[in-house]
Write an enzyme that holds these catalytic residues in place. Structure first.
Site, PDB file in Angstrom:
ATOM      1  N   GLU A 194      -5.085  -4.831  10.662  1.00  0.00           N
ATOM      2  CA  GLU A 194      -4.072  -3.795  10.838  1.00  0.00           C
ATOM      3  C   GLU A 194      -4.346  -3.024  12.128  1.00  0.00           C
ATOM      4  OE1 GLU A 194      -2.230  -2.612   6.773  1.00  0.00           O
ATOM      5  OE2 GLU A 194      -3.943  -1.332   7.152  1.00  0.00           O
ATOM      6  N   SER A 240       3.643  -1.971  10.367  1.00  0.00           N
ATOM      7  CA  SER A 240       5.091  -1.994  10.620  1.00  0.00           C
ATOM      8  C   SER A 240       5.789  -3.275  10.162  1.00  0.00           C
ATOM      9  CB  SER A 240       5.375  -1.735  12.107  1.00  0.00           C
ATOM     10  OG  SER A 240       5.006  -0.413  12.430  1.00  0.00           O
ATOM     11  N   GLU A 271      -6.771   4.755   8.047  1.00  0.00           N
ATOM     12  CA  GLU A 271      -6.533   6.173   7.734  1.00  0.00           C
ATOM     13  C   GLU A 271      -7.771   6.799   7.080  1.00  0.00           C
ATOM     14  OE1 GLU A 271      -2.916   5.429   5.648  1.00  0.00           O
ATOM     15  OE2 GLU A 271      -1.924   4.997   7.549  1.00  0.00           O
ATOM     16  N   HIS A 304      -9.531   1.233   5.126  1.00  0.00           N
ATOM     17  CA  HIS A 304      -8.238   1.418   5.795  1.00  0.00           C
ATOM     18  C   HIS A 304      -8.429   2.381   6.966  1.00  0.00           C
ATOM     19  CE1 HIS A 304      -4.127   2.539   6.618  1.00  0.00           C
ATOM     20  NE2 HIS A 304      -3.756   1.438   5.964  1.00  0.00           N
ATOM     21  N   GLY A 312       2.873   2.310  11.104  1.00  0.00           N
ATOM     22  CA  GLY A 312       3.891   3.362  11.044  1.00  0.00           C
ATOM     23  C   GLY A 312       4.625   3.627  12.346  1.00  0.00           C
ATOM     24  N   ASN A 360       0.854  -1.188   0.000  1.00  0.00           N
ATOM     25  CA  ASN A 360       0.000   0.000   0.000  1.00  0.00           C
ATOM     26  C   ASN A 360       0.892   1.242   0.000  1.00  0.00           C
ATOM     27  OD1 ASN A 360      -1.852   2.000   0.420  1.00  0.00           O
ATOM     28  ND2 ASN A 360      -2.485   1.325   2.466  1.00  0.00           N
ATOM     29  N   TRP A 361       0.967   1.889  -1.148  1.00  0.00           N
ATOM     30  CA  TRP A 361       1.844   3.064  -1.260  1.00  0.00           C
ATOM     31  C   TRP A 361       1.210   4.322  -0.654  1.00  0.00           C
ATOM     32  CZ3 TRP A 361       4.069   2.600  -6.977  1.00  0.00           C
ATOM     33  CH2 TRP A 361       5.029   1.588  -6.993  1.00  0.00           C
ATOM     34  N   LYS A 362      -0.060   4.242  -0.281  1.00  0.00           N
ATOM     35  CA  LYS A 362      -0.768   5.409   0.278  1.00  0.00           C
ATOM     36  C   LYS A 362      -0.566   6.625  -0.647  1.00  0.00           C
ATOM     37  CE  LYS A 362      -0.259   3.267   4.761  1.00  0.00           C
ATOM     38  NZ  LYS A 362      -0.124   3.369   6.201  1.00  0.00           N
TER      39      LYS A 362
HETATM   40  P1  13P Z   1       3.153   0.583   7.728  1.00  0.00           P
HETATM   41  O1  13P Z   1       3.701  -0.707   7.119  1.00  0.00           O
HETATM   42  O2  13P Z   1       3.866   1.795   7.250  1.00  0.00           O
HETATM   43  O3  13P Z   1       3.046   0.461   9.208  1.00  0.00           O
HETATM   44  O4  13P Z   1       1.656   0.731   7.167  1.00  0.00           O
HETATM   45  C1  13P Z   1       0.786  -0.344   7.238  1.00  0.00           C
HETATM   46  C2  13P Z   1      -0.428  -0.026   6.473  1.00  0.00           C
HETATM   47  O5  13P Z   1      -1.171   0.869   6.847  1.00  0.00           O
HETATM   48  C3  13P Z   1      -0.682  -0.774   5.241  1.00  0.00           C
HETATM   49  O6  13P Z   1      -1.968  -0.565   4.765  1.00  0.00           O
END
Ligand code: 13P
Length: 248
Positions: free
Chosen positions: A159, A201, A93, A91, A165, A6-8
């Protein structure tokens, strides 16, 4: 085994080009499925670059209508038209910053399925819920409320919000317990089996520990999927892990 990146809202054309150049002559394993979720605006660009590379593409979100007066939204049918096979929904976020609700995520997942996309529904508790022993109840409600009425293939990504993160991951027994629970909850409601990915993470150092947990069917990687070197280190470790486990 499924590895999802997931590159966000990261990377640009130049860095995406660099990323894919390094994949051109890579030897990919047939036993590991890879999918990248780039920012929507780069889906078409990435899809063309990946033409001869066995990596799928997915969207980071979609709407529950195929078209209409929904400024700034993206439709599942458009994602499909651009070559996506998967879509991430719910997600944390998006739940936090865009106020995505379970009800909305359910609608979107149903429309995604109708549009021939495979949804990856994200669930995860926050730090207080984990500390107060409420994590499993919270996830059960998220799944119950988000689960599409009908599906053949569904993926759930566990997640934990406190792990995204932060460099912190749950204990192996906590991941095992949660993944088992998720599978049981979905089966009790739908009589269907689902794949469950772990996200939060994931990196080169902890990938083997995470993959060795029962009922982990893959991973959803954020930060460590942005640099080709880190991404391939995770990929190689996963391939070696599978080779050792299944002796191929
Ligand atoms: P990180 O791997 O940066 O913790 O992010 C996880 C994530 O939100 C994947 O969708």
């Amino acid at each position: 085994m499924f590895i999802a990146a997931n590159w966000k809202m990261n990377l640009d054309k130049k860095s995406i080009n660099f990323f894919v150049e390094n994949l051109q002559h890579y030897k990919f394993s047939e036993n590991l499925q890879l999918c990248i979720f780039p920012p929507t605006i780069y889906i078409d660009f990435l899809s063309k670059l990946l033409e001869n590379i066995p990596i799928s593409i997915g969207g980071q979100n979609c709407h529950h209508q195929s078209f209409g007066a929904y400024t700034g939204e993206v439709s599942a049918t458009s994602l499909k038209e651009l070559g996506c096979d998967y879509v991430i929904l719910g997600h944390s976020e998006r739940r936090i910053y865009n106020k995505d609700t379970n009800e909305n995520i359910k609608k979107c997942s149903q429309f995604a399925i109708k549009s021939d996309l495979k949804p990856i529904i994200c669930v995860g508790e926050n730090f207080n819920q984990r500390n107060n022993g409420k994590a499993i109840d919270f996830i059960e409600k998220q799944i119950t409320d988000c689960l599409p009425e009908e599906f053949n293939e569904l993926i759930i990504a566990y997640e934990p919000i406190w792990s995204i993160g932060t460099g912190k991951i749950p204990h192996k027994t906590e991941i095992r317990e949660m993944h088992e629970n998720i599978k049981e909850i979905v089966f009790s409601k739908s009589k269907k089996n689902v794949k469950v990915l772990y996200g939060g993470s994931v990196n080169e150092q902890n990938i083997l520990e995470i993959l060795s947990v029962n009922n982990v069917d893959g991973i959803l990687v954020g930060g460590a999927s942005l640099k080709i070197k880190d991404f391939l280190a995770i990929y190689d470790s996963a391939v070696k892990y599978l080779q050792k486990k299944y002796n191929f």
